[in-house]
Design a protein around this motif. Sequence first.
Motif, short mmCIF file in Angstrom:
data_model
loop_
_atom_site.label_atom_id
_atom_site.label_comp_id
_atom_site.label_asym_id
_atom_site.label_seq_id
_atom_site.Cartn_x
_atom_site.Cartn_y
_atom_site.Cartn_z
N ARG A 1 3.15 -9.53 0.79
CA ARG A 1 2.86 -9.96 -0.57
C ARG A 1 1.54 -10.71 -0.65
N THR A 2 1.37 -11.72 0.20
CA THR A 2 0.16 -12.53 0.11
C THR A 2 -1.08 -11.69 0.45
N THR A 3 -0.95 -10.80 1.45
CA THR A 3 -2.10 -10.01 1.84
C THR A 3 -2.50 -9.02 0.75
N ALA B 1 -19.16 4.04 -11.72
CA ALA B 1 -18.79 3.59 -10.38
C ALA B 1 -17.65 2.58 -10.47
N CYS B 2 -17.75 1.65 -11.43
CA CYS B 2 -16.69 0.65 -11.59
C CYS B 2 -15.39 1.32 -12.01
N ALA B 3 -15.49 2.36 -12.87
CA ALA B 3 -14.28 3.05 -13.32
C ALA B 3 -13.55 3.68 -12.14
N VAL B 4 -14.32 4.30 -11.23
CA VAL B 4 -13.69 4.92 -10.05
C VAL B 4 -13.02 3.85 -9.20
N LEU B 5 -13.73 2.72 -8.97
CA LEU B 5 -13.16 1.65 -8.14
C LEU B 5 -11.89 1.08 -8.80
N ALA B 6 -11.96 0.88 -10.13
CA ALA B 6 -10.79 0.32 -10.83
C ALA B 6 -9.60 1.27 -10.71
N LEU B 7 -9.86 2.57 -10.90
CA LEU B 7 -8.77 3.55 -10.83
C LEU B 7 -8.16 3.63 -9.44
N VAL B 8 -9.01 3.70 -8.42
CA VAL B 8 -8.52 3.79 -7.05
C VAL B 8 -7.73 2.53 -6.69
N GLY B 9 -8.21 1.38 -7.19
CA GLY B 9 -7.56 0.11 -6.86
C GLY B 9 -6.18 -0.05 -7.48
N THR B 10 -5.87 0.73 -8.53
CA THR B 10 -4.54 0.58 -9.14
C THR B 10 -3.42 0.93 -8.15
N VAL B 11 -3.77 1.67 -7.08
CA VAL B 11 -2.77 1.99 -6.05
C VAL B 11 -2.19 0.71 -5.44
N ASN B 12 -3.01 -0.36 -5.45
CA ASN B 12 -2.57 -1.62 -4.86
C ASN B 12 -1.49 -2.32 -5.68
N ILE B 13 -1.43 -2.02 -6.99
CA ILE B 13 -0.52 -2.79 -7.86
C ILE B 13 0.96 -2.56 -7.50
N PRO B 14 1.42 -1.28 -7.37
CA PRO B 14 2.81 -1.11 -6.92
C PRO B 14 3.06 -1.69 -5.54
N ILE B 15 2.02 -1.71 -4.69
CA ILE B 15 2.20 -2.30 -3.36
C ILE B 15 2.49 -3.79 -3.49
N ILE B 16 1.73 -4.48 -4.36
CA ILE B 16 2.00 -5.91 -4.58
C ILE B 16 3.42 -6.09 -5.09
N VAL C 1 7.72 -7.09 -1.47
CA VAL C 1 8.84 -7.94 -1.05
C VAL C 1 10.14 -7.15 -0.88
N ASN C 2 10.18 -5.92 -1.38
CA ASN C 2 11.36 -5.09 -1.19
C ASN C 2 11.19 -4.10 -0.04
N TRP C 3 9.96 -3.62 0.15
CA TRP C 3 9.73 -2.60 1.17
C TRP C 3 9.69 -3.19 2.58
N TRP C 4 9.16 -4.41 2.69
CA TRP C 4 8.99 -4.99 4.02
C TRP C 4 9.66 -6.35 4.09
N LEU C 5 9.81 -6.84 5.32
CA LEU C 5 10.29 -8.20 5.50
C LEU C 5 9.11 -9.14 5.29
N HIS D 1 17.28 -6.58 2.67
CA HIS D 1 16.29 -5.65 2.09
C HIS D 1 15.24 -5.34 3.16
N GLY D 2 14.29 -4.47 2.82
CA GLY D 2 13.31 -4.07 3.84
C GLY D 2 13.93 -2.98 4.68
N ARG D 3 13.51 -2.89 5.92
CA ARG D 3 14.04 -1.97 6.93
C ARG D 3 14.90 -0.83 6.42
#
Lengths: 259, 152
Positions: free
Chosen positions: A140-142, A170-185, A189-193, B150-152
């Motif tokens: 999460r923090t990373t 150029a900014c539009a491409v960077l903004a669009l590509v960066g949206t991939v990070n939002i679901p990761i954020i 906390v659910n996908w990893w420990l 959760h996780g794993r």
Amino acid sequence: MSMSASLSVSQSLKAWWHKLGSPRWFYEISGPWQRLFGVLALVLLVTGTVWGLAFAPQDYQQGNSFRIMYVHVPTAIVSQSVYMLMGAAGLVLLVWRMKLADMVLSAAVPFGMSMTACALFTGAVWGKPTWGAWWVWDARTTSMLVLLFLYFGLYALRQAIPREETAGRACAVLALVGTVNIPIIKYSVNWWLTLHQPASFTLTGAPSMPPSMWVPLLINVLGIYCLFAANLIGRLKLTILERERNTQWVRALVREVSA
Amino acid sequence: MNPKRRTRLVAVLFLVAGTAISVSLVLLALNENINMFYPPDAVVSGEAPIGAQIRAGGMVADGSVLRDPNGLDVSFVLTDYAGSEFKVRYSGILPDLFREGQGVIVQGELTDRGHFQASQVLAKHDENYMPPELAELSPGHQKQPNLIDHGR
């Protein structure tokens, strides 16, 4: 009957979409909206903050330090929403070449960047007494730190390219590509420990705290969205004046104001 | 939509989908390494390496905390409430939230299977908040093993 109604709805939507392409139209209608959102933001943020910091009950484990969440949660949520808006603006710019979308893309960056920095800072201040560390490298923090660097990148990229149109794309491409990070954020906390706790609020479940705690938080979240709206409109108006400075209507406006 | 815009839209969608797929593949490949700590079953089963700097986490088992009356030495057992547990030794100041039934993450090394020498202890807070009066009414709430479900 219904067909003609739906036709007229789609036509008025289309007309609105075309109007959005005109920075002048936006400049002329947005003044009252900016004031409305500004007043709402002031009222909501003052109410939510005073309520949260002074009147909400203490947490049974953390005591008073849990109150940092009344700043931390709204800033963290809005920093991701701002990024999603920039991703949408990037899509509109790349596909429809709408001038206003490029302006949104540049006007939203400072607010989103400061909110991300604020969320990371308040998180660190909360982490020291609660976890026992200012900073940990969990998912999460990373991923939140990556969001801050994406904002830095968007800011720097625009400064680095002198030609407005190229910089915008150029900014539009960077903004669009960066949206991939939002679901990761969101799901980190659910996908990893992680050390960071899972979300206390979901759209489907009941909040994991009593109303005396979550109502002021909700007020602050709404307030910070209003603050963003007011800030974005204000910045957009300045950007419009700057970029359209050679047009007739801006010159007329400047003459009118200076006279 | 005119053909030119449609072409651009398709190109943009490919760009985003391509990025999303490549990032997902990288994250899937790194999956185990993104986890911040080893849960108790990984420590006991031998997945966690012995003698290397690692982090491990679990819930502090009830009645397992032993403090040295003459110093800062403390030992406790971390469990997942599902049969896997290991013993931790630590010398230093524990975070305020450290208590029995609370999730913690320890950094340090495994001396052997089941014994962990910690150099840092972090308290893991869960997503529940409540006023002290409410907490007294629900004595069982601290013991939910929500650290590891959760996780794993």
